[in-house]
Design a protein around this motif. Sequence first.
Motif, PDB file in Angstrom:
ATOM      1  N   ARG A  91       0.823  -1.217   0.000  1.00  0.00           N
ATOM      2  CA  ARG A  91       0.000   0.000   0.000  1.00  0.00           C
ATOM      3  C   ARG A  91       0.853   1.262   0.000  1.00  0.00           C
ATOM      4  N   HIS A  92       1.995   1.211   0.693  1.00  0.00           N
ATOM      5  CA  HIS A  92       2.848   2.398   0.752  1.00  0.00           C
ATOM      6  C   HIS A  92       3.421   2.747  -0.619  1.00  0.00           C
ATOM      7  N   SER A  93       3.497   1.760  -1.516  1.00  0.00           N
ATOM      8  CA  SER A  93       4.033   2.048  -2.851  1.00  0.00           C
ATOM      9  C   SER A  93       3.110   2.952  -3.654  1.00  0.00           C
ATOM     10  N   LEU A  94       1.845   3.075  -3.229  1.00  0.00           N
ATOM     11  CA  LEU A  94       0.922   4.013  -3.876  1.00  0.00           C
ATOM     12  C   LEU A  94       1.187   5.443  -3.430  1.00  0.00           C
ATOM     13  N   ILE A  95       1.871   5.586  -2.280  1.00  0.00           N
ATOM     14  CA  ILE A  95       2.100   6.901  -1.691  1.00  0.00           C
ATOM     15  C   ILE A  95       3.482   7.440  -2.037  1.00  0.00           C
ATOM     16  N   ASP A  96       4.478   6.571  -2.049  1.00  0.00           N
ATOM     17  CA  ASP A  96       5.875   7.000  -2.222  1.00  0.00           C
ATOM     18  C   ASP A  96       6.562   6.157  -3.298  1.00  0.00           C
ATOM     19  N   PRO A  97       6.136   6.267  -4.540  1.00  0.00           N
ATOM     20  CA  PRO A  97       6.689   5.388  -5.582  1.00  0.00           C
ATOM     21  C   PRO A  97       8.173   5.581  -5.833  1.00  0.00           C
ATOM     22  N   TYR A  98       8.670   6.804  -5.668  1.00  0.00           N
ATOM     23  CA  TYR A  98      10.064   7.065  -6.006  1.00  0.00           C
ATOM     24  C   TYR A  98      11.024   6.272  -5.127  1.00  0.00           C
ATOM     25  N   THR A  99      10.669   6.105  -3.856  1.00  0.00           N
ATOM     26  CA  THR A  99      11.536   5.345  -2.958  1.00  0.00           C
ATOM     27  C   THR A  99      11.630   3.893  -3.400  1.00  0.00           C
ATOM     28  N   TYR A 100      10.531   3.339  -3.923  1.00  0.00           N
ATOM     29  CA  TYR A 100      10.541   1.944  -4.375  1.00  0.00           C
ATOM     30  C   TYR A 100      11.459   1.772  -5.583  1.00  0.00           C
ATOM     31  N   ILE A 101      11.436   2.746  -6.466  1.00  0.00           N
ATOM     32  CA  ILE A 101      12.320   2.669  -7.637  1.00  0.00           C
ATOM     33  C   ILE A 101      13.780   2.799  -7.208  1.00  0.00           C
ATOM     34  N   GLN A 102      14.066   3.754  -6.337  1.00  0.00           N
ATOM     35  CA  GLN A 102      15.438   3.978  -5.900  1.00  0.00           C
ATOM     36  C   GLN A 102      15.983   2.784  -5.116  1.00  0.00           C
ATOM     37  N   THR A 103      15.207   2.288  -4.173  1.00  0.00           N
ATOM     38  CA  THR A 103      15.695   1.224  -3.300  1.00  0.00           C
ATOM     39  C   THR A 103      15.635  -0.144  -3.970  1.00  0.00           C
ATOM     40  N   ASN A 104      14.489  -0.480  -4.536  1.00  0.00           N
ATOM     41  CA  ASN A 104      14.303  -1.844  -5.032  1.00  0.00           C
ATOM     42  C   ASN A 104      14.914  -2.077  -6.407  1.00  0.00           C
ATOM     43  N   LEU A 105      14.999  -1.051  -7.235  1.00  0.00           N
ATOM     44  CA  LEU A 105      15.606  -1.236  -8.559  1.00  0.00           C
ATOM     45  C   LEU A 105      17.060  -0.791  -8.580  1.00  0.00           C
ATOM     46  N   MET A 106      17.313   0.466  -8.255  1.00  0.00           N
ATOM     47  CA  MET A 106      18.710   0.911  -8.212  1.00  0.00           C
ATOM     48  C   MET A 106      19.496   0.100  -7.199  1.00  0.00           C
ATOM     49  N   GLY A 107      18.896  -0.160  -6.042  1.00  0.00           N
ATOM     50  CA  GLY A 107      19.586  -0.942  -5.024  1.00  0.00           C
ATOM     51  C   GLY A 107      19.941  -2.336  -5.503  1.00  0.00           C
ATOM     52  N   GLN A 108      19.049  -2.968  -6.265  1.00  0.00           N
ATOM     53  CA  GLN A 108      19.336  -4.310  -6.786  1.00  0.00           C
ATOM     54  C   GLN A 108      20.508  -4.277  -7.760  1.00  0.00           C
ATOM     55  N   VAL A 109      20.545  -3.290  -8.632  1.00  0.00           N
ATOM     56  CA  VAL A 109      21.631  -3.185  -9.605  1.00  0.00           C
ATOM     57  C   VAL A 109      22.960  -2.910  -8.899  1.00  0.00           C
ATOM     58  N   VAL A 110      22.943  -2.017  -7.911  1.00  0.00           N
ATOM     59  CA  VAL A 110      24.169  -1.724  -7.169  1.00  0.00           C
ATOM     60  C   VAL A 110      24.688  -2.979  -6.472  1.00  0.00           C
ATOM     61  N   MET A 111      23.784  -3.755  -5.892  1.00  0.00           N
ATOM     62  CA  MET A 111      24.199  -4.983  -5.218  1.00  0.00           C
ATOM     63  C   MET A 111      24.772  -5.992  -6.210  1.00  0.00           C
ATOM     64  N   LEU A 112      24.184  -6.088  -7.374  1.00  0.00           N
ATOM     65  CA  LEU A 112      24.684  -7.019  -8.387  1.00  0.00           C
ATOM     66  C   LEU A 112      26.053  -6.577  -8.909  1.00  0.00           C
ATOM     67  N   GLU A 113      26.220  -5.284  -9.089  1.00  0.00           N
ATOM     68  CA  GLU A 113      27.531  -4.778  -9.517  1.00  0.00           C
ATOM     69  C   GLU A 113      28.584  -5.041  -8.443  1.00  0.00           C
ATOM     70  N   ALA A 114      28.196  -4.896  -7.179  1.00  0.00           N
ATOM     71  CA  ALA A 114      29.124  -5.200  -6.086  1.00  0.00           C
ATOM     72  C   ALA A 114      29.483  -6.683  -6.086  1.00  0.00           C
ATOM     73  N   ALA A 115      28.477  -7.530  -6.332  1.00  0.00           N
ATOM     74  CA  ALA A 115      28.713  -8.973  -6.357  1.00  0.00           C
ATOM     75  C   ALA A 115      29.740  -9.345  -7.422  1.00  0.00           C
ATOM     76  N   ARG A 116      29.720  -8.647  -8.534  1.00  0.00           N
ATOM     77  CA  ARG A 116      30.660  -8.936  -9.630  1.00  0.00           C
ATOM     78  C   ARG A 116      32.109  -8.678  -9.227  1.00  0.00           C
ATOM     79  N   LEU A 117      32.314  -7.833  -8.217  1.00  0.00           N
ATOM     80  CA  LEU A 117      33.671  -7.477  -7.799  1.00  0.00           C
ATOM     81  C   LEU A 117      34.278  -8.477  -6.823  1.00  0.00           C
ATOM     82  N   LEU A 118      33.472  -9.439  -6.363  1.00  0.00           N
ATOM     83  CA  LEU A 118      33.955 -10.391  -5.361  1.00  0.00           C
ATOM     84  C   LEU A 118      34.467 -11.655  -6.044  1.00  0.00           C
ATOM     85  N   PRO A 119      35.762 -11.889  -6.009  1.00  0.00           N
ATOM     86  CA  PRO A 119      36.323 -13.022  -6.749  1.00  0.00           C
ATOM     87  C   PRO A 119      35.900 -14.382  -6.213  1.00  0.00           C
TER      88      PRO A 119
END
Length: 327
Positions: A91-119
């Motif tokens: 329900r909160h995603s109807l009120i604050d959509p920008y946070t969901y995009i920043q955290t759930n999408l950008m955050g996922q990509v940042v985590m995946l890019e970080a994962a690529r750096l771990l040998p």
Amino acid sequence: MPILVTGAAGFIGYHTCRALLDRGEQVLGMDNFSPYYDIRLKQARLDLLTPHPGFRFQKLDIADRDGMTALVHAHPDMTGIIHLAAQAGVRHSLIDPYTYIQTNLMGQVVMLEAARLLPGLKHFVYASSSSVYGANQEIPFSIDHRVDRPVSLYAATKRADELITRTYSHLYGLPATGLRFFTVYGPWGRPDMAPMLFAEAILEGKPIRVFNHGDMARDFTFVDDIVAGVLAALDRPATPGQDVVPHRVYNLGNHRPEPLLRFIGLIEQALGRKAERELEPIQPGDVAATCADINASTQDLGYHPRTSLDDGIPRFIDWFKAYRGVA
């Protein structure tokens, strides 16, 4: 060699860290202490973890690219990532959509890019959600069902996380597993979810809001069962399937949908008080019923949920009363 757990001060994150520590793992916990709900609850969870000699904590946002890169360079020996941090709440995603995009999408990509750096990274395990099934009418929800009809922005971001992660697995051979959680409850739960909302209202003599006039069912899953599934997934790195991509998704649920009114009744019974109920229409983004098909989880991960609602609700209420200082 540590395992990174994001959202470590969160509900599932706290329990996951504790379970890892209990089996002798070194854990690097990470959380940004988002003010989405009372951070005192998050701090109380973290306070239980920090005395353990195998636990270290870093306050950091998953969408902070420079911060995540620095963290990975400081801990290049990490062998596993359990990525649980997210902006939650349908329900909160109807009120604050920008946070969901920043955290759930950008955050996922940042985590995946970080994962690529771990040998030495063996596995990237991340939280998805039963919400991805959206308008699906087939019960129980199977990992083979369509998930291209989300009914909330939150659901859309979690499905996008699955697609983005599969792409990284395809491009870079990153072993990754997404876990679709079904209505998790238990001690140290989130205050924006039904168990805490209902318990608080009943305790204070306030009415509870019962959506869809009570005609709802949820596959309520006790947090200990969820954590067992998370660790089972971590221990079994994804391997290339039929499409030669080391990415997979699983349902983690109880495979036992319970009527909402029975759920409320068990809370009333455990508290020894009756609720005043306000019956309301179904809310935008909600679905009437959920149920997890866990055949694949059982077969591949050895996943067997063991806690019934009749056992889990009293355990949650015992914790709730202790936390609130109620006799």
